[in-house]
Motif scaffolding. Structure first.
Motif, short mmCIF file in Angstrom:
data_model
loop_
_atom_site.label_atom_id
_atom_site.label_comp_id
_atom_site.label_asym_id
_atom_site.label_seq_id
_atom_site.Cartn_x
_atom_site.Cartn_y
_atom_site.Cartn_z
N GLN A 41 -8.29 -0.91 -0.83
CA GLN A 41 -8.81 -2.11 -0.17
C GLN A 41 -10.09 -2.60 -0.86
N SER A 42 -10.97 -1.67 -1.19
CA SER A 42 -12.21 -2.04 -1.87
C SER A 42 -11.94 -2.65 -3.23
N ARG A 96 -9.22 -4.17 -4.23
CA ARG A 96 -8.59 -5.49 -4.09
C ARG A 96 -9.60 -6.56 -3.70
N ARG A 97 -10.53 -6.22 -2.84
CA ARG A 97 -11.55 -7.20 -2.46
C ARG A 97 -12.37 -7.62 -3.68
N ASP A 147 -5.73 -10.17 -6.71
CA ASP A 147 -5.98 -8.85 -6.11
C ASP A 147 -4.92 -7.82 -6.46
N PRO A 180 0.81 -1.22 0.00
CA PRO A 180 0.00 0.00 0.00
C PRO A 180 0.84 1.27 0.00
#
Length: 559
Positions: free
Chosen positions: A183-184, A186-187, A196, A142
């Motif tokens: 994060q969103s 990758r999910r 991801d 990240p």
């Protein structure tokens, strides 16, 4: 090898589209189907059909082993994957080849080379094709990704490496939004693609989505069939596509199409493919402001507009190339003729946030003077298992203005009931002054907002009042049109599909079932047997017009 028998590893309108060309070429066709598609149009049109599993795609259309087995069982010599499902699955393509069948598509190695966005962009850079500024590195921490995003400059796009169809993509406008968006993304990427990893791209402020149709054969020939503009999108899903691109001059066209051919040659491409570009149109279309995005290693949904302006049957070319033939035409023999636009008619309700609309197509009447690509007909069931597209409505005219006008009329005249569709939304987009002037971008629909949405649903009372006004005119024998609220929201009554269904009993009044069209949306209501003895809303005035307290007006017609 000449193909004599072809299995189509798909469903719906693309299966019907392939069957149509195969039949014209004298090729026997084999369809596959799930439980939900047992009576589907593509099943009825094929020479033979094989059941391959339950309704969910993962239990039928995505089970490659069953599809290959169906081809071997029926004596099919080749498999056409259509688009979606397994069309860009290199392992499936290889399994088809390993089974001794012809694969109507690019080589598996080409699919793999272009399947991952980061690897594809690296290959394009090596081939001298300009790519969108961004970060394609292996370091996926990240911290590194945010640092690269800040170096590129906000806003940026976070995109799944293995993504497609708008999934695994997030726009980030400021540093404080980055971690949550990453994060969103990758999910969603892990859920949709099992991968991801992401890349970072500069977000283009006035983007146009331009793509070039390319075609290669096994003899080393590669040509382009000019560009399409697919900028009208809703949540990254294409809605209206056209060819050629508005505002494209000859010099820019030559540059972008040449880049597309270089991209195809870089992966030794065979068959139909599409090179997708993003253009910064803030200062018009310029060759130095157009960058490679990705390649789709298959036939595209919007291929009919290219067929219309070139006179080429791309499915026929696919079948001939898969048989080992050279391309039917050289580059200098291809030219643009006129303008073509395509609108995607979806089973969804724009007035309710584009929620899917499922159910039986009791009525499906399209405008006759268009090219209609569909996999359904009256009586078909729209389920929640597959893509909700009902049809593609395609027109071809000498000018863009004429094409816009004709397609808008066709969308307005398309009657579907009781399933809701986006037809009123399409009509408004096509009739919009900015669209007509070619002032478009991928943010066009979002920027227009509610202006493209149909008005609120009329109440049951309003529909009943409209039906009563229609029947008044039926008894007086006057033909009509029905309109609501404002002059620009005219709703046309189509006499043939909207005949009122009249029951019959001697010497007795009967209830009347009446279908009416309100702002190009269809409604069915039942009026009681004594409807003629009840007051129609407001005071009737000349020519059958009635006005109620809210200003609703009816210019009624016999249905």
């Amino acid at each position: 090898m000449t193909i004599r028998s072809l299995l189509i590893a798909n469903r719906g309108e693309i299966a019907c589209r392939v069957i149509r060309t195969a039949r014209r070429m004298g090729i026997r066709t084999v369809a596959v189907y799930s439980d939900a598609d047992a009576t589907a149009l593509h099943v009825r049109q094929a020479d033979r059909a094989v059941h391959i599993g339950a309704s969910p795609a993962r239990e039928s259309y995505l089970v490659g082993d069953r599809i290959v087995a169906a081809a071997l069982e029926t004596g099919a010599e080749a498999i056409h994957p259509g688009y979606g499902f397994l069309s860009e699955n290199a392992d499936f393509a290889q399994a088809v080849i390993d089974a001794g069948l012809l694969w109507v598509g690019p080589r598996p190695d080409s699919i793999r080379a272009m399947g991952l966005k980061d690897a594809a962009k690296a290959r394009m850079i090596a081939a001298g094709v300009a790519v969108t500024p961004g970060y394609l590195g292996e370091d996926q921490s990240p911290e590194r990704l945010q640092a690269e995003a800040e170096a590129i400059g906000w806003p940026v796009l976070v995109k799944a490496v293995a993504g497609g169809g708008g999934k695994g993509m997030r726009q980030v406008d400021a540093a404080q939004q980055f971690v949550a968006a990453l994060q969103s993304c990758r999910r969603e990427a892990a859920s949709s693609f099992g991968d991801d990893r992401v890349l970072i791209e500069k977000y283009i402020q006035s983007p146009r989505h331009i793509e070039v149709q390319v075609f290669g054969d096994t003899h080393g020939n590669v040509v382009h069939l000019f560009e399409r503009d697919c900028s009208l999108q809703r949540r990254h899903q294409k809605v209206i596509e056209e060819a050629p691109a508005p505002g494209m001059d000859a010099r820019t066209r030559e540059a972008i199409c040449a880049a597309a051919v270089r991209a195809a040659r870089a992966v030794d491409y065979v068959g139909a493919g599409t090179i997708e570009f993003i253009a910064d149109a803030s200062d018009g279309l310029r060759a130095d402001r157009i960058w490679f995005m990705e390649m789709n290693t298959r036939l595209q949904v919007e291929h009919p507009v290219t067929e219309e302006i070139t006179g080429v049957d791309l499915v026929e070319w696919q079948l001939r190339v898969a048989s080992g033939e050279p391309l039917p035409l050289r580059q200098e023999e291809l030219a643009i003729d006129g303008w073509a636009i395509e609108a995607r008619l979806y089973a969804e309700d724009p007035a309710k946030g584009f929620l899917p609309s499922t159910g039986r197509l009791e009525i499906f009447r399209e405008h006759r003077d268009v090219r209609l690509e569909t996999g359904v007909c009256e009586g078909a069931e729209i389920t929640g298992f597959y893509d909700p597209m009902i049809a593609k409505i395609v027109v071809h005219e000498h000018t863009r203005e004429a094409a816009c006008e004709r397609l808008a009329r066709a969308c307005a005249a398309t009657d579907v009931f009781p399933v809701r569709t986006n037809a009123p939304f399409l009509w408004r987009a096509l009739d919009d002054a900015d669209f007509r002037a070619g002032r478009i971008s991928t943010g066009f629909i979002a920027a227009k907002g509610d202006a493209l949405l149909p008005p609120a649903e009329p109440t049951d009372d309003m529909v009943s009042q409209a039906a009563a006004a229609v029947l008044v005119q039926e008894y007086h024998g006057a033909p009509t049109m029905l309109s609501f609220w404002t002059d620009d929201l005219l709703a046309h009554l189509q006499a043939s599909p909207w005949r009122a269904a009249l029951g019959f009993r001697l010497n007795a009044e009967v209830d009347r079932r009446v279908a009416v069209a309100v702002d190009r949306r269809n409604y069915l209501t039942t009026l009681p047997s004594d409807w003629r003895h009840r007051s129609i809303v407001g005071e009737p005035v000349a020519d059958g017009v009635a006005v109620n307290d809210s200003g609703l007006s009816f210019l009624a017609s016999a249905a």
